[in-house]
Design a protein around this motif. Structure first.
Motif, short mmCIF file in Angstrom:
data_model
loop_
_atom_site.label_atom_id
_atom_site.label_comp_id
_atom_site.label_asym_id
_atom_site.label_seq_id
_atom_site.Cartn_x
_atom_site.Cartn_y
_atom_site.Cartn_z
N PRO A 186 0.83 -1.21 0.00
CA PRO A 186 0.00 0.00 0.00
C PRO A 186 0.86 1.26 0.00
O PRO A 186 2.00 1.25 0.48
N ALA A 187 0.31 2.35 -0.50
CA ALA A 187 1.04 3.61 -0.60
C ALA A 187 1.50 4.09 0.78
O ALA A 187 2.60 4.63 0.92
N ASP A 188 0.67 3.89 1.81
CA ASP A 188 1.05 4.33 3.16
C ASP A 188 2.29 3.60 3.65
O ASP A 188 3.18 4.18 4.26
N ARG A 189 2.34 2.30 3.40
CA ARG A 189 3.49 1.49 3.81
C ARG A 189 4.75 1.94 3.07
O ARG A 189 5.82 2.07 3.67
N LEU A 190 4.64 2.19 1.79
CA LEU A 190 5.80 2.64 1.01
C LEU A 190 6.32 3.97 1.53
O LEU A 190 7.54 4.18 1.62
N ARG A 191 5.40 4.85 1.87
CA ARG A 191 5.81 6.16 2.37
C ARG A 191 6.58 6.04 3.68
O ARG A 191 7.60 6.72 3.89
N GLU A 192 6.11 5.19 4.58
CA GLU A 192 6.77 5.03 5.87
C GLU A 192 8.16 4.40 5.70
O GLU A 192 9.11 4.79 6.38
N VAL A 193 8.28 3.44 4.80
CA VAL A 193 9.58 2.82 4.56
C VAL A 193 10.56 3.84 3.98
O VAL A 193 11.73 3.91 4.38
N ALA A 194 10.09 4.63 3.01
CA ALA A 194 10.97 5.61 2.37
C ALA A 194 11.43 6.67 3.36
O ALA A 194 12.58 7.13 3.31
#
Length: 283
Positions: A186-194
């Motif tokens: 999900p986009a939220d997960r990608l944002r947190e990882v980045a």
């Protein structure tokens, strides 16, 4: 007994639809990508993805506004970014119905490929060949791996598996995505990882002046930089003026239009070179 629309015949809840997400891969280092990415006027996170690669992770979800699909949004971003830079831009995207990529490079027509939710390929084989050529991939080894992604395969029956297969090919071209920045998340997960990556940089629009200044800084740090600003640039501009002025006068006296135009161009280039060097020194 009340019915449950979310349950199957065995009472097991139906699987939740896969959330949409996207990544923008740029074949350039973050210092080069950052100024250009600001021109998209979108909030993103930028981080390293290998020696010569960077990845942009959207902070928002613009595909949820205005009825646009994630593939249309990402194709527009990739095309807009690629026309202003000398390196290719690869957009990866996915949602509940399908997934795929769009590769944009300069003013050439973007090329892309799509897989349905069950992993079925629906793109054209020619797109994969163009993809490999524009990224300079191995025409034999890498092309064989890419062709496998265009065939039906029960072992790769999901869009996530197809995109991971694509990324596996790109690792041979130097791409190394940080752990957790995985297609299908999900986009939220990608944002947190980045956000927690070392050296991650937020990309945010400020103003046209700041964007242009940042872009000029990148150009000046490139191979042509010494000819735009500094002693070499000043010397080149002075030489153009020294040659252009008498050439223009000589052309006008001899009524040689071609020589006069050539001299005038040298004068203009020389004057602009000196003016640019002075303005950037005061900036």
């Amino acid at each position: 007994m009340p019915s449950d629309a979310t349950a199957g015949s065995t009472g097991t809840p139906a699987p939740r639809p896969r959330a949409a997400g996207a990544l923008l891969l740029c074949r350039a280092d973050p210092a080069t990508v950052g100024p250009a990415a600001k021109l998209l006027r979108e909030r993103m996170l930028l981080t390293q993805a290998g020696p010569d690669w960077s990845v942009l992770v959207p902070e928002g979800k613009p595909w949820l506004r205005g009825g646009e699909r994630v593939d249309s949004v990402l194709a527009g971003w990739a095309a807009a970014l690629a026309v202003s830079v000398p390196w290719p831009v690869l957009a990866l995207w996915w949602d509940a119905e399908h997934s795929g990529y769009t590769l944009a490079s300069g003013f050439r027509r973007p090329v892309g490929y799509v897989w349905l939710a069950n992993g079925t390929p629906v793109g054209e084989d020619e797109a994969m060949r163009t993809f490999a050529a524009r990224l300079g991939l191995d025409p034999v080894l890498d092309m064989q791996s890419l062709e496998e992604l265009t065939r039906s395969d029960s072992a790769a029956d999901s869009p996530r598996a197809r995109l991971l297969g694509l990324l596996a090919v790109l690792t041979r071209a130097g791409l190394t995505l940080p752990v957790g920045l995985t297609p299908g998340e999900p986009a939220d997960r990608l944002r947190e990882v980045a956000r927690v990556q070392p050296g991650a940089e937020p990309i945010e629009w400020s103003s046209w002046r700041d964007a242009v200044r940042a872009e000029l800084d990148v150009v000046e740090r490139s191979a042509i930089g010494p000819w735009l600003r500094g002693p070499k640039a000043s010397t080149a501009a002075a030489v153009q003026l020294a040659v252009g002025i008498p050439l223009t006068v000589w052309g006008l006296r001899r009524r040689g239009t071609g020589w006069a135009v050539a001299g005038a161009l040298l004068v203009v280039h020389g004057a602009l070179g000196l003016a640019y060097d002075r303005l950037r020194a005061w900036d």
